[in-house]
Scaffold this motif. Structure first.
Motif, PDB file in Angstrom:
ATOM      1  N   GLY A  14      -1.141   4.253   0.789  1.00 42.39           N
ATOM      2  CA  GLY A  14      -1.433   2.881   1.184  1.00 42.39           C
ATOM      3  C   GLY A  14      -0.909   1.914   0.147  1.00 42.39           C
ATOM      4  N   CYS A  15      -1.117   0.631   0.368  1.00 46.45           N
ATOM      5  CA  CYS A  15      -0.657  -0.395  -0.567  1.00 46.45           C
ATOM      6  C   CYS A  15      -1.369  -0.237  -1.901  1.00 46.45           C
ATOM      7  N   ALA A  16      -0.604   0.019  -2.941  1.00 51.07           N
ATOM      8  CA  ALA A  16      -1.184   0.238  -4.268  1.00 51.07           C
ATOM      9  C   ALA A  16      -1.966  -0.977  -4.755  1.00 51.07           C
ATOM     10  N   ASP A  17      -1.462  -2.171  -4.478  1.00 48.25           N
ATOM     11  CA  ASP A  17      -2.135  -3.382  -4.953  1.00 48.25           C
ATOM     12  C   ASP A  17      -3.388  -3.700  -4.144  1.00 48.25           C
ATOM     13  N   CYS A  18      -3.351  -3.458  -2.833  1.00 50.17           N
ATOM     14  CA  CYS A  18      -4.566  -3.650  -2.021  1.00 50.17           C
ATOM     15  C   CYS A  18      -5.648  -2.669  -2.457  1.00 50.17           C
ATOM     16  N   GLU A  19      -5.257  -1.450  -2.744  1.00 51.63           N
ATOM     17  CA  GLU A  19      -6.219  -0.434  -3.195  1.00 51.63           C
ATOM     18  C   GLU A  19      -6.854  -0.831  -4.528  1.00 51.63           C
ATOM     19  N   ALA A  24     -11.453  -3.802  -2.295  1.00 56.17           N
ATOM     20  CA  ALA A  24     -10.147  -3.334  -1.850  1.00 56.17           C
ATOM     21  C   ALA A  24      -9.705  -4.088  -0.599  1.00 56.17           C
ATOM     22  N   GLY A  25      -8.402  -4.314  -0.492  1.00 58.06           N
ATOM     23  CA  GLY A  25      -7.848  -5.051   0.634  1.00 58.06           C
ATOM     24  C   GLY A  25      -7.391  -4.142   1.760  1.00 58.06           C
ATOM     25  N   TRP A  26      -6.753  -4.751   2.747  1.00 57.03           N
ATOM     26  CA  TRP A  26      -6.228  -4.029   3.898  1.00 57.03           C
ATOM     27  C   TRP A  26      -4.823  -4.548   4.171  1.00 57.03           C
ATOM     28  N   TRP A  27      -4.101  -3.848   5.027  1.00 53.13           N
ATOM     29  CA  TRP A  27      -2.716  -4.206   5.316  1.00 53.13           C
ATOM     30  C   TRP A  27      -2.406  -4.027   6.789  1.00 53.13           C
ATOM     31  N   PHE A  28      -1.303  -4.651   7.192  1.00 52.23           N
ATOM     32  CA  PHE A  28      -0.808  -4.505   8.559  1.00 52.23           C
ATOM     33  C   PHE A  28       0.189  -3.345   8.605  1.00 52.23           C
ATOM     34  N   HIS A  29       1.333  -3.495   7.943  1.00 54.78           N
ATOM     35  CA  HIS A  29       2.314  -2.416   7.832  1.00 54.78           C
ATOM     36  C   HIS A  29       2.657  -2.199   6.365  1.00 54.78           C
ATOM     37  N   LEU A  30       3.210  -1.027   6.093  1.00 58.43           N
ATOM     38  CA  LEU A  30       3.524  -0.657   4.712  1.00 58.43           C
ATOM     39  C   LEU A  30       5.024  -0.582   4.466  1.00 58.43           C
ATOM     40  N   SER A  44       3.727  -9.684   6.737  1.00 55.73           N
ATOM     41  CA  SER A  44       2.744 -10.140   7.729  1.00 55.73           C
ATOM     42  C   SER A  44       1.322  -9.894   7.245  1.00 55.73           C
ATOM     43  N   SER A  45       1.153  -8.992   6.287  1.00 54.29           N
ATOM     44  CA  SER A  45      -0.161  -8.658   5.740  1.00 54.29           C
ATOM     45  C   SER A  45      -0.721  -9.828   4.935  1.00 54.29           C
ATOM     46  N   PRO A  46      -2.037  -9.897   4.795  1.00 55.64           N
ATOM     47  CA  PRO A  46      -2.641 -11.016   4.064  1.00 55.64           C
ATOM     48  C   PRO A  46      -2.121 -11.203   2.641  1.00 55.64           C
ATOM     49  N   ASN A  47      -1.823 -10.107   1.941  1.00 54.82           N
ATOM     50  CA  ASN A  47      -1.467 -10.229   0.522  1.00 54.82           C
ATOM     51  C   ASN A  47       0.009 -10.078   0.202  1.00 54.82           C
ATOM     52  N   GLN A  48       0.824  -9.623   1.103  1.00 52.90           N
ATOM     53  CA  GLN A  48       2.283  -9.568   0.950  1.00 52.90           C
ATOM     54  C   GLN A  48       2.721  -8.924  -0.377  1.00 52.90           C
ATOM     55  N   PRO A 100      -3.804  -1.978  11.986  1.00 53.04           N
ATOM     56  CA  PRO A 100      -3.792  -2.129  10.538  1.00 53.04           C
ATOM     57  C   PRO A 100      -4.747  -1.133   9.882  1.00 53.04           C
ATOM     58  N   GLY A 101      -4.682  -1.058   8.579  1.00 54.21           N
ATOM     59  CA  GLY A 101      -5.512  -0.072   7.902  1.00 54.21           C
ATOM     60  C   GLY A 101      -5.862  -0.494   6.483  1.00 54.21           C
TER      61      GLY A 101
END
Length: 116
Positions: A14-19, A24-30, A44-48, A100-101
């Motif tokens: 998963g997104c290393a920075d969201c983790e 912890a954050g979430w993402w749309f696509h990786l 497109s994810s909240p944190n880009q 998303p996940g």
């Protein structure tokens, strides 16, 4: 291609920075950095985080980390390539990981949080 290291393994599933966020954050696509393997969330994810990583490091190329997608994006030239060199396994996020996940962290109103 210069700037792509085919031996660099992905940093995780998963997104290393969201983790690393608290909470912890979430993402749309990786997206996966083709230079160092760092996995980040798409624009497109909240944190880009994928594009933030490219800007901070100068690593120009990412590859989709989504199942069935082999395209690369060049942040420097703003060009998409349908394919490119094979990268170290795994080639995509786990199939059971939702989009998303991760599912448990995605808010019910998640479409309202996407960048378009």
């Amino acid at each position: 291609m210069e700037g792509i290291d085919p031996t660099a393994a992905p940093s995780g599933t998963g997104c290393a920075d969201c983790e690393a966020m608290d909470p912890a954050g979430w993402w749309f696509h990786l997206r996966r950095c083709a230079g160092c393997g760092r996995v980040g969330c798409c624009d497109s994810s909240p944190n880009q985080h994928a594009s933030a990583h490219a800007a901070a490091t100068g690593h120009r190329f990412v590859r989709s980390f989504e199942p069935g997608e082999e395209w690369f994006w060049d942040y420097g030239e703003r060009v998409m390539y349908e394919s490119g060199p094979a990268l170290a396994a795994p080639e995509h996020r786990p199939l059971e990981q939702g989009v998303p996940g991760p599912t448990a962290r995605v808010p019910g109103d998640w479409p309202e949080h996407l960048h378009r």
